[in-house]
Scaffold this motif. Structure first.
Motif, short mmCIF file in Angstrom:
data_model
loop_
_atom_site.label_atom_id
_atom_site.label_comp_id
_atom_site.label_asym_id
_atom_site.label_seq_id
_atom_site.Cartn_x
_atom_site.Cartn_y
_atom_site.Cartn_z
N ARG A 63 0.83 -1.20 0.00
CA ARG A 63 0.00 0.00 0.00
C ARG A 63 0.87 1.26 0.00
O ARG A 63 0.65 2.19 -0.79
CB ARG A 63 -0.94 0.00 1.21
CG ARG A 63 -2.04 -1.03 1.13
CD ARG A 63 -2.90 -1.07 2.37
NE ARG A 63 -3.77 0.09 2.46
CZ ARG A 63 -3.69 1.01 3.42
NH1 ARG A 63 -2.77 0.91 4.37
NH2 ARG A 63 -4.52 2.02 3.45
N THR A 67 1.56 3.63 -3.29
CA THR A 67 1.18 5.04 -3.24
C THR A 67 2.34 5.95 -3.63
O THR A 67 2.16 6.96 -4.30
CB THR A 67 0.67 5.41 -1.84
OG1 THR A 67 -0.35 4.48 -1.43
CG2 THR A 67 0.06 6.81 -1.83
N VAL A 70 2.51 5.84 -7.30
CA VAL A 70 1.41 6.63 -7.88
C VAL A 70 1.77 8.12 -7.85
O VAL A 70 1.55 8.84 -8.84
CB VAL A 70 0.09 6.36 -7.12
CG1 VAL A 70 -0.97 7.41 -7.48
CG2 VAL A 70 -0.44 4.97 -7.47
N CYS A 71 2.30 8.57 -6.73
CA CYS A 71 2.71 9.99 -6.64
C CYS A 71 3.80 10.31 -7.66
O CYS A 71 3.75 11.34 -8.33
CB CYS A 71 3.22 10.30 -5.23
SG CYS A 71 1.94 10.38 -3.96
N SER A 250 0.35 14.47 -1.19
CA SER A 250 0.88 13.23 -0.62
C SER A 250 0.57 13.15 0.87
O SER A 250 0.28 12.08 1.41
CB SER A 250 2.39 13.12 -0.86
OG SER A 250 3.08 14.22 -0.29
N LEU A 253 -3.00 12.12 1.03
CA LEU A 253 -3.13 10.69 0.74
C LEU A 253 -2.79 9.84 1.96
O LEU A 253 -3.50 8.88 2.29
CB LEU A 253 -2.21 10.32 -0.42
CG LEU A 253 -2.73 10.53 -1.84
CD1 LEU A 253 -1.61 10.28 -2.85
CD2 LEU A 253 -3.91 9.61 -2.12
N MET A 257 -5.42 7.42 3.89
CA MET A 257 -5.14 5.99 4.01
C MET A 257 -4.90 5.58 5.47
O MET A 257 -4.67 4.40 5.74
CB MET A 257 -3.90 5.64 3.19
CG MET A 257 -4.08 5.80 1.69
SD MET A 257 -2.51 5.68 0.81
CE MET A 257 -1.99 4.02 1.27
N GLN A 259 -2.36 6.20 7.36
CA GLN A 259 -0.99 5.73 7.58
C GLN A 259 -0.47 6.27 8.92
O GLN A 259 -0.94 7.29 9.41
CB GLN A 259 -0.08 6.25 6.45
CG GLN A 259 -0.37 5.66 5.09
CD GLN A 259 0.33 4.32 4.88
OE1 GLN A 259 1.05 3.83 5.76
NE2 GLN A 259 0.12 3.73 3.73
N SER A 264 3.61 8.15 6.73
CA SER A 264 3.16 9.34 6.02
C SER A 264 4.34 10.24 5.65
O SER A 264 4.39 10.82 4.56
CB SER A 264 2.16 10.13 6.88
OG SER A 264 1.72 11.28 6.20
N LEU A 267 6.06 8.66 2.72
CA LEU A 267 5.29 8.92 1.51
C LEU A 267 5.54 10.33 0.99
O LEU A 267 5.75 10.54 -0.22
CB LEU A 267 3.80 8.71 1.79
CG LEU A 267 2.82 9.10 0.68
CD1 LEU A 267 3.12 8.33 -0.60
CD2 LEU A 267 1.38 8.87 1.12
#
Length: 331
Positions: A63, A67, A70-71, A250, A253, A257, A259, A264, A267
């Motif tokens: 996950r 992510t 994806v970012c 981000s 996100l 999620m 996180q 985080s 991410l």
């Protein structure tokens, strides 16, 4: 993080030298051959250094890792295209030309950094193992995704790049040496890990030579007649705006999620970085020599902005109370 980056200073000196004393003719041809050899060695050594179990371990937290990807490879290109359409419709004549826009869009297609992502995550007391994994996966995926995305995204501005040709070129010049390093890892890996200067020399040395060679070609083609100081300031402002958007999104996100604080942070830092170390060699493979200098300008500016901004952010996170370590970001 260091206040003054010696590597960045070396790049600036390479640009100044190319502006005053550009290489031409046979010397330029020789330097291009040197660049090819250094880049090949860099990716060979990276392949030899990266242990296979690290690649396997890197996909466990799918996950978080997904992510970050994806970012890096979806959010950035979408924002880049959106900003291009927006600013071109609002300021059709006020901003810089399509060459610099191509550089910004190319920046959006690049993988994350490795060293600075991990260092900043460590300063911020984030999830360091996840940062190592995310940065590793991003750079491996970028070998295939960056040229593909570059062709697709720059097709939006009519740059005429073939995604398939770009992928094949990068695969031949970057992926093959990396895979060969993986194959020979048992024998070469211990040598590379013991003598770190091999990666440092080929990594940074290749980029400095690429920048000098690229800007030499660009100077001969009249880059400083096409790019003014005002244009560079506009690029810096747009780079800053792009970074701020990705840091905010981000963070959102990670919150959505649910996180942990540490994940985080990982991410944010891994998802917002763009790699100068990968970007310059890839640009030299994907773009014509005369275009590389102007293409990498937005990336070089973004590189310094991301280091400065994220260092401040990391120090801010580092000041949070110890009791927050296991509290989710949504609490």
């Amino acid at each position: 993080m260091k206040r003054f980056d010696p590597f960045l200073m070396a790049l600036i000196c390479a640009i100044i030298l190319a502006s005053v004393l550009p290489c031409r003719g046979q010397m330029q041809h020789i330097l291009q051959q040197v660049v090819t050899i250094l880049i090949t060695l860099m990716f060979f050594f990276q392949g030899a250094k990266l242990q296979r179990h690290a690649i396997i371990e890197s996909v466990r937290d799918w996950r978080l890792q997904g992510t970050v990807l994806v970012c890096t490879f979806a959010l950035f290109p979408v924002l880049g295209i959106g900003l291009h359409l927006l600013f071109r419709s609002i300021f059709p004549d006020a901003l810089f030309g399509e060459d610099l826009w191509s550089g910004i869009l190319f920046l959006c297609c690049l993988p994350s950094t490795v060293q600075s992502s991990i260092a900043l995550t460590s300063i911020a007391r984030g999830n360091i193992p996840a940062a190592i994994c995310a940065a590793t996966v991003s750079n491996i995926a970028g070998i295939a995704l960056t040229p593909l995305l570059t062709g697709l995204v720059l097709g939006h501005v009519g740059a005429g790049h073939s995604p398939l040709e770009s992928v094949l070129d990068v695969a031949k010049e970057l992926l093959l040496p990396f895979l060969l390093g993986q194959i020979l890892q048992t024998w070469v890996g211990p040598i590379v890990r013991r003598h770190k200067f091999l990666i440092s020399f080929t990594d940074r040395g290749s980029i400095v030579v690429v920048v000098y060679t690229a800007f030499s070609s660009a100077v001969v083609e009249g880059i400083w007649h096409r790019v003014s100081v005002a244009h560079l300031l506009e690029v810096a402002l747009l780079d800053s705006f792009l970074l701020a958007l990705v840091l905010f999104l981000s963070h959102a996100l990670g919150k959505g999620m649910k996180q942990s604080v540490e994940s985080s942070i990982t991410l944010q830092f891994c998802g917002s970085k763009k790699s100068l170390a990968s970007g310059v060699p890839m640009a030299s493979v994907i773009f014509p020599a005369a275009s590389v200098g102007i293409i990498v300008l937005p990336l070089m500016i973004y590189h310094q902005i991301q280091l400065f901004t994220c260092t401040l952010l990391a120090r801010h996170y580092a000041r949070r109370p110890e009791t927050d370590e296991n509290i989710s970001i949504h609490s």
